[in-house]
Design an enzyme around this catalytic site. Structure first.
Site, PDB file in Angstrom:
ATOM      1  N   GLU A  50     -11.146   0.977  -2.955  1.00  0.00           N
ATOM      2  CA  GLU A  50     -11.406   0.762  -1.530  1.00  0.00           C
ATOM      3  C   GLU A  50     -11.952   2.031  -0.879  1.00  0.00           C
ATOM      4  OE1 GLU A  50      -8.202  -1.454   0.289  1.00  0.00           O
ATOM      5  OE2 GLU A  50      -8.458  -0.383   2.175  1.00  0.00           O
ATOM      6  N   ASP A  89      -7.219   3.298  -2.923  1.00  0.00           N
ATOM      7  CA  ASP A  89      -7.858   3.380  -1.602  1.00  0.00           C
ATOM      8  C   ASP A  89      -8.082   4.857  -1.261  1.00  0.00           C
ATOM      9  OD1 ASP A  89      -8.763   3.176   0.977  1.00  0.00           O
ATOM     10  OD2 ASP A  89      -7.016   2.103   1.768  1.00  0.00           O
ATOM     11  N   LYS A 138      -9.693  -6.542   8.492  1.00  0.00           N
ATOM     12  CA  LYS A 138      -8.619  -6.220   9.440  1.00  0.00           C
ATOM     13  C   LYS A 138      -8.958  -6.912  10.745  1.00  0.00           C
ATOM     14  CE  LYS A 138      -6.921  -2.306   7.044  1.00  0.00           C
ATOM     15  NZ  LYS A 138      -6.940  -0.869   6.839  1.00  0.00           N
ATOM     16  N   LYS A 147      -1.479  -1.042  -4.104  1.00  0.00           N
ATOM     17  CA  LYS A 147      -2.604  -0.193  -3.725  1.00  0.00           C
ATOM     18  C   LYS A 147      -2.087   1.229  -3.622  1.00  0.00           C
ATOM     19  CE  LYS A 147      -4.822  -0.016   0.710  1.00  0.00           C
ATOM     20  NZ  LYS A 147      -5.498  -0.852   1.726  1.00  0.00           N
ATOM     21  N   LYS A 151      -2.893   5.137  -2.507  1.00  0.00           N
ATOM     22  CA  LYS A 151      -3.784   5.959  -1.698  1.00  0.00           C
ATOM     23  C   LYS A 151      -4.170   7.193  -2.492  1.00  0.00           C
ATOM     24  CE  LYS A 151      -3.708   3.800   2.310  1.00  0.00           C
ATOM     25  NZ  LYS A 151      -4.922   3.348   2.986  1.00  0.00           N
ATOM     26  N   ASP A 174     -13.616  -1.001   3.770  1.00  0.00           N
ATOM     27  CA  ASP A 174     -12.563  -1.148   4.776  1.00  0.00           C
ATOM     28  C   ASP A 174     -13.059  -0.521   6.087  1.00  0.00           C
ATOM     29  OD1 ASP A 174     -10.225  -1.293   6.222  1.00  0.00           O
ATOM     30  OD2 ASP A 174      -9.145   0.217   5.084  1.00  0.00           O
ATOM     31  N   SER A 179       0.865  -1.168   0.000  1.00  0.00           N
ATOM     32  CA  SER A 179       0.000   0.000   0.000  1.00  0.00           C
ATOM     33  C   SER A 179       0.908   1.225   0.000  1.00  0.00           C
ATOM     34  CB  SER A 179      -0.868  -0.059   1.258  1.00  0.00           C
ATOM     35  OG  SER A 179      -1.555   1.131   1.443  1.00  0.00           O
ATOM     36  N   GLY A 218      -4.113  -4.520   6.295  1.00  0.00           N
ATOM     37  CA  GLY A 218      -3.082  -4.244   7.286  1.00  0.00           C
ATOM     38  C   GLY A 218      -3.273  -2.851   7.824  1.00  0.00           C
TER      39      GLY A 218
HETATM   40  O1  OSB Z   1      -6.756   2.084   4.710  1.00  0.00           O
HETATM   41  O2  OSB Z   1      -5.915   0.140   4.504  1.00  0.00           O
HETATM   42  C1  OSB Z   1      -5.881   1.271   4.992  1.00  0.00           C
HETATM   43  C2  OSB Z   1      -2.654   1.736   6.975  1.00  0.00           C
HETATM   44  C3  OSB Z   1      -3.136   2.372   8.088  1.00  0.00           C
HETATM   45  C4  OSB Z   1      -4.468   2.664   8.163  1.00  0.00           C
HETATM   46  C5  OSB Z   1      -5.321   2.323   7.136  1.00  0.00           C
HETATM   47  C6  OSB Z   1      -4.861   1.666   6.014  1.00  0.00           C
HETATM   48  C7  OSB Z   1      -3.479   1.395   5.920  1.00  0.00           C
HETATM   49  C8  OSB Z   1      -2.857   0.779   4.769  1.00  0.00           C
HETATM   50  C9  OSB Z   1      -1.497   0.146   4.981  1.00  0.00           C
HETATM   51  O3  OSB Z   1      -3.316   0.847   3.642  1.00  0.00           O
HETATM   52  C10 OSB Z   1      -1.498  -1.310   4.955  1.00  0.00           C
HETATM   53  C11 OSB Z   1      -0.242  -1.886   5.545  1.00  0.00           C
HETATM   54  O4  OSB Z   1      -0.189  -2.118   6.757  1.00  0.00           O
HETATM   55  O5  OSB Z   1       0.702  -2.134   4.793  1.00  0.00           O
HETATM   56 MG    MG Z   2      -8.125   1.128   3.437  1.00  0.00          MG
END
Ligand code: OSB
Ligand code: MG
Length: 376
Positions: free
Chosen positions: A219, A194, A268, A167, A169, A244, A141, A296
């Site tokens: 997402e 995401d 999660k 992924k 952001k 999520d 991500s 994660g």
């Molecule tokens: O939205 O999935 C999410 C990390 C912290 C809070 C929310 C998210 C995330 C990630 C990172 O996308 C995922 C990772 O731990 O590698």
């Molecule tokens: Mg997310």
């Protein structure tokens, strides 16, 4: 099994690079390590994954530690546990507070696996009747970037390391048109976006334009508690929506299914209260044609090892947000490094979660008071 000792160790992990999402930028990740033991001095470990602020989920490290010490540990203390599933049943009298519950519940699963001299992946496989794998494809991500060329170089670096699912952001200020230029540069990579709740239904036309780009899913485009707006949007999009932030329980997954709010679920385990609930959600998704995969939240080494055990289950073939150790922290708390080979991580094989705390962390943990014995 009876839990008779409990220790908590809060600490801060420093990210190698700040991680930016629509919720804000993370430089330091506070985590509380949970250690539980029964009378034979075997220790099971869990991680409390709430963030410092209640911006991504309602819990924080402080509120969750309070709930653990004042409400959840007293429910566990002295109880005869026949199986790890007993823990989530005992905790039903406490509403919400899923991350506080998960921190303890995952430590109990670790303990049961260690008692049975089995790896957690095996134990989860037996309890869920789902097959498990020795290594799994994982994704990465990538945080929001200030411009497109930075985004491209981050993607190129991840591809170089072997990630096959990426992924990205996005926030309300991301130049979405850029993705139609980025996508063809990496034709073999599976991409997803995401939004971390940064759009509204007013952005539907903008989001529809993204459909021209080949994406595995989008997402959490809309508000964190809104199932009906996501259902409205999903009706207008061919690309699967993945929920999520909305998903705290099996009930939430059922709601999403009934309303048609999503076609995929970012699971999660810390946000759904632990492994027992996570397994129920996986079964529901399997039975109802929802794609479910292991998300994660910048876990430390203990949380990552627990996620790996969950993601080893055959019902989670979509690569999870469980990247290699070198992507996260300057110093992690476990001895082992999870490293990528052909886009895959190997599931630890030792008993329990199969990882060892670093010596300095073990020493600090020993000095912490035993909450079940030393609280007046
Ligand atoms: O939205 O999935 C999410 C990390 C912290 C809070 C929310 C998210 C995330 C990630 C990172 O996308 C995922 C990772 O731990 O590698
Ligand atoms: Mg997310």
């Amino acid at each position: 099994m009876k839990i008779i000792h409990a220790k908590l160790l809060p600490y801060d992990l420093k990210l190698k690079k700040p991680f930016r999402t629509a919720h804000g930028t993370t430089h330091f990740r506070p985590i509380t390590l949970i250690a539980l033991s029964s009378d034979d001095e075997q220790w099971g470990y869990g991680e409390l994954e709430a963030f410092a602020q209640p911006t991504y989920t309602p819990e924080t490290q402080e509120t969750a530690r309070l709930v653990i010490c004042r409400y959840l540990l007293p429910l566990l203390e002295g109880q005869e546990l026949n199986c790890p599933e007993d823990v989530s049943k005992l905790f039903t009298v406490v509403q919400g507070n899923q991350m506080a519950k998960a921190a303890l519940e995952t430590a109990v699963w670790d303990l049961f696996a260690k008692h049975a001299q089995k790896n957690l992946s095996r134990l989860l496989s037996e309890h869920s009747q789902l097959g498990c794998r020795q290594s799994i494809l994982v994704g990465i991500s990538i945080g929001a970037q200030s411009n497109t060329s930075k985004m491209i170089s981050e993607i190129a670096a991840a591809v170089e390391k072997g990630y096959q699912r990426i992924k990205l952001k996005i926030t309300s200020t991301t130049e979405l048109e850029a993705f139609s230029r980025i996508r063809p540069l990496f034709p073999k990579i599976q991409f997803m976006l995401d939004a971390n709740s940064s759009f509204t239904l007013k952005n539907t036309a903008q989001l529809k334009k993204l459909e021209k780009i080949k994406l595995a899913m989008i997402e959490q485009p809309l508000d964190a508690t809104d199932f009906t707006a996501h259902a409205e949007l999903q009706k207008q999009l061919h690309v699967p929506i993945c929920l999520d932030e909305n998903i705290f329980s099996l009930d939430d997954v059922r709601t999403a299914y009934q309303l048609g709010s999503a076609q995929a679920i970012n699971l999660k385990l810390s946000r759904v209260g632990g492994l027992t609930n996570a397994l129920q959600i996986i079964h529901f998704c399997n039975n109802h044609g929802l794609l479910v995969w292991c998300g994660g939240m910048l876990e430390g080494g203990i949380g990552r090892a627990t996620n790996l055990a969950l993601a080893s289950l055959e019902s989670l073939p979509f690569p999870g947000d469980i990247s290699a150790s070198d992507r996260y922290y300057q110093k992690d708390i476990i001895e082992e490094q999870f490293s990528l080979k052909n886009g895959r991580l190997t599931i630890p094989t030792d008993n329990g979660i199969g990882v060892t705390l670093k010596k300095n962390i073990q020493k600090r943990l020993l000095k912490q008071p035993d909450i079940l014995k030393d609280t007046p």
